[in-house]
Design an enzyme around this catalytic site. Structure first.
Site, short mmCIF file in Angstrom:
data_model
loop_
_atom_site.label_atom_id
_atom_site.label_comp_id
_atom_site.label_asym_id
_atom_site.label_seq_id
_atom_site.Cartn_x
_atom_site.Cartn_y
_atom_site.Cartn_z
N ASP A 59 0.68 -1.08 -0.18
CA ASP A 59 -0.29 0.16 -0.03
C ASP A 59 0.55 1.33 0.33
O ASP A 59 0.66 2.49 -0.45
CB ASP A 59 -0.95 -0.30 0.69
CG ASP A 59 -2.30 -0.52 1.36
OD1 ASP A 59 -2.70 -1.29 -0.21
OD2 ASP A 59 -2.56 -1.13 2.17
N TYR B 196 -10.57 -0.45 2.92
CA TYR B 196 -10.28 -0.44 4.26
C TYR B 196 -9.57 1.18 4.65
O TYR B 196 -8.66 1.78 3.40
CB TYR B 196 -8.75 -1.71 4.47
CG TYR B 196 -8.21 -1.69 3.92
CD1 TYR B 196 -8.57 -3.32 2.86
CD2 TYR B 196 -7.00 -1.03 3.44
CE1 TYR B 196 -7.32 -3.95 2.46
CE2 TYR B 196 -6.30 -1.27 2.44
CZ TYR B 196 -5.87 -3.16 2.26
OH TYR B 196 -5.10 -3.67 0.84
CU CU Z 1 -8.20 -6.52 6.40
#
Ligand code: CU
Ligand code: NAG
Ligand code: NAG
Ligand code: NAG
Length: 632
Positions: free
Chosen positions: A344, A432
């Site tokens: 990420d 998320y």
């Molecule tokens: Cu997760």
């Protein structure tokens, strides 16, 4: 005397399995008038006041004109993937004193032109590009918002894609498509910047993540703006229904008789907060002073953290700390899932995905909000307002206490509330949301916390319940709703901590608890534990794997600075929630995320080795990771 060994080190402090990816319904949304302090302005006239201050709007504008006058970019402009301060050498920063002129300001730019990656250094004082290295390593810079937008637009020009969508009965107005980084899995996809696009139905729900169009993956070349490959194997898999997927408070509060309500609550600070933010980035609170800045890639960077001792002296603790990489591997070998092994930080950027904080819900009253100043793909300044908040936390906890039984003649109860200072930022990386906190305590502790919220990334399945599954072997996670599998995965977050305890020459020691056996007749005890301290001499000595049955403490210390008793001064690294990666070391995702082979690594300070997954991470083969540096 131990040999001084200058270090910086990386720890994985947290790893969260799928079952803990929870969201909580906030029944107590706050929306009264805010009393936070805003740094918001247009930043048109900002000037850097500290050697580590991020690039300002005028500086970004200047870089843009320097780049457009630069030979290789004069006929067509590159896409600017990241543009940030090239920090001066540590020695220059450490010796700089307030009021002195700043060391020369330089920018580090990652740009892509005609499929070639340029790693540039721009000297702002000289007004020129000083270095330009093309195509170093195997990877590409992180994806820009523009890249991701391009990818979804390319789809609509393709008849085969249209037919796949029509075959599923999805209206184009409800279609939501997102780009996934492809990882690296061999030569097949090399030589071009690609993303894998997958789609969802947003029909009757804002929570389209719960309605995946399973088994449809489109590989797009973002520079050529064309489809490389389209795979549609999931037409038999139903799109999960929208029932109960909406999470918005406005909708769900209709059912509030089913939701426990609590009365409004707020922390009061009648005299206001007791921290200050000076010159835009220097935070002073209680016995702490540190430099804090937003960063497009790391999200937040804490620098030059010093703590005041009882005698008033400010003592250095940490030169630099930030989240260096985040690894999120999903555990599903299916052709539409195997590549989901996100990095990420290097692929999406924790600052690039951080959005404005929601006042009073994300951060309490009396918070100070700091803006992020970044650049868009065309090199123009871009302001991310209210990206970081700083606040004092009192959560009802006890900081320290002791009481005595009155019978002993000492009737005492001594108790002190725990008040800390928090710097917070939230990155929304697709489905998320990572909540990153750096928390400072008056006793000298620095606590790094990561919370995870948001949506699961789910897989659609023909199965509706456990009773109609003929063979559970193809289940790669639990059934979390009708036709929905929550695929098993982890989030490994690696921090770069350049500790400078009382100066730069620090050492690393492992203090290992071992069992000793008493001699026959020596003691009624048969065994006891002894702490054995081992100072790392090489990087190899400091590759640490945690083990419950071989427990250790980890100390960073300054051998040259002793206490009254002769103990070296130091900090203890206390691991938080941890998990090891069990993937094969030669599995492509694990090669790229080799940082998760160990839980602690210690390497000598090197300003070119800050990103443990490599400088250029998208599609990289893992040839620039901490494992490679450390092996050298
Ligand atoms: Cu997760
Ligand atoms: C695919 O569908 C979209 C939306 O209806 C339309 O705009 C586009 O022209 C179609 N593409 C092709 C190649 O037919
Ligand atoms: C740190 O160690 C190096 C190499 O041993 C030495 O040259 C330097 O003077 C030391 N610095 C401090 C501040 O002690
Ligand atoms: C610093 O890191 C770079 C990039 O990994 C490497 O090329 C260089 O050799 C390193 N320098 C030292 C002194 O180890």
């Amino acid at each position: 005397m131990e040999k001084p060994y200058r270090i910086q080190f990386f720890i994985i402090i947290i790893s969260i399995a799928v079952f803990t990816c929870a969201y909580s319904r906030n029944t107590n949304l706050r929306s009264s008038s805010n009393t936070g302090v805003h740094n918001s302005n247009h930043h048109f006239t900002d000037t850097p006041l500290h050697p580590l201050d991020p690039l300002t709007v005028p500086e970004i504008n200047k870089i843009r004109s320097i780049l457009s006058a630069y030979g290789p970019f004069s006929s067509s402009s590159p896409s600017i993937n990241t543009l940030s301060l090239d920090e001066p050498d540590k020695s220059q920063v450490v010796s700089w004193k307030t009021g002195e002129p700043l060391p020369p300001r330089r920018a580090s730019v990652l740009a892509v032109l005609d499929g070639q990656t340029h790693v540039l250094t721009v000297d702002l004082n000289l007004g020129v590009v000083t270095t330009d290295v093309v195509n170093v390593g195997s990877g590409y810079p992180m994806l820009t918002t523009e890249d991701q937008l391009t990818a979804s637009l390319v789809l609509y020009s393709n008849l085969e894609f249209n037919n796949s969508i029509l075959a599923r009965g999805v209206d184009f107005n409800d279609l939501v498509c997102g780009s996934s980084s492809p990882g690296w899995f061999g030569p097949g996809e090399e030589g071009k910047r690609i993303v894998k696009v997958q789609c969802f139905s947003g029909q009757n729900t804002p929570n389209y993540y719960m309605r995946p169009i399973e088994g449809l993956t489109v590989t797009v070349d973002v520079d050529k703006r064309e489809i490389v490959k389209l795979t549609d194997t999931g037409r038999h898999i139903p799109i999960p229904k929208e029932t109960n997927t909406d999470y918005l408070y406005a909708t769900t509060s209709q059912f509030s008789d089913m939701t426990p309500e609590t009365n409004p609550m707020s922390m009061e600070q009648p005299k206001g907060p007791s921290f200050t933010v000076e010159n835009g980035h220097t935070v002073k609170w209680a016995n702490w002073v540190f430099h804090l800045k937003p960063d497009i890639r790391a999200g937040m960077i804490i620098s030059q953290a010093v703590v005041q001792a009882e005698n008033g002296e400010y003592r250095s603790v940490m030169y630099k700390g930030f989240a260096s990489e985040v690894f999120v591997p999903y555990m599903d070998p299916d052709q539409h899932w195997y590549f989901k092994s996100y990095l990420d930080v290097g692929e999406y950027g924790l600052g690039a995905t951080a959005m404005a904080l929601v006042e009073l819900n994300d951060c309490p009253r009396y918070s100070y909000y700091m803006d992020g100043v970044f650049a868009t793909a065309d090199g123009r300044p871009f302001i991310q307002p209210n990206m970081i908040c700083i606040f004092e936390r009192y959560a009802g906890d006890i900081g320290w206490r002791h009481s005595e039984i009155p019978a002993m003649g000492f009737d005492m109860r001594e108790s002190r509330p725990k008040v800390t200072l928090v710097a917070r930022m939230v990155s929304s990386v697709g489905n998320y949301d990572y909540i990153f906190d750096w928390e400072f305590q008056t006793d000298g502790v620095i606590r790094i916390k990561v919370g995870l919220s948001g949506m699961l990334l789910v897989k659609a399945t023909p199965y509706e319940n456990l009773y109609n599954i003929p063979n559970t072997d193809d289940m790669t996670g639990p059934l979390v709703s009708e036709n929905v599998i929550g695929v098993v995965h982890d989030h490994y977050i690696s921090y770069h901590l350049d500790m400078d305890i009382d100066g730069q020459n620090n050492s690393f020691a492992e203090v290992n608890l071992v069992k000793e056996e008493s001699l026959p007749g020596q003691s009624p005890r048969k065994s006891y534990l002894k702490a054995k301290r081992k100072v790392a001499k090489t990087e190899n000595d400091a590759k640490i794997k945690f083990s419950l049955y071989d427990p250790s403490e980890f100390h960073v210390f300054n051998p040259a600075r002793r206490s009254r008793l002769g103990n070296p001064t130091g900090y203890k690294i206390v691991p938080g929630g941890t998990a090891a990666s069990l993937l094969d070391h030669d599995d492509p995702p694990q090669i790229r995320a080799a940082v998760t082979n160990n839980q602690i690594w210690v390497t000598p300070h090197n300003r070119s080795e800050e990103w443990v997954g490599g400088l250029l991470v998208s599609q990289s083969k893992g040839d620039d990771t901490i494992a490679v540096w450390s092996a050298r």
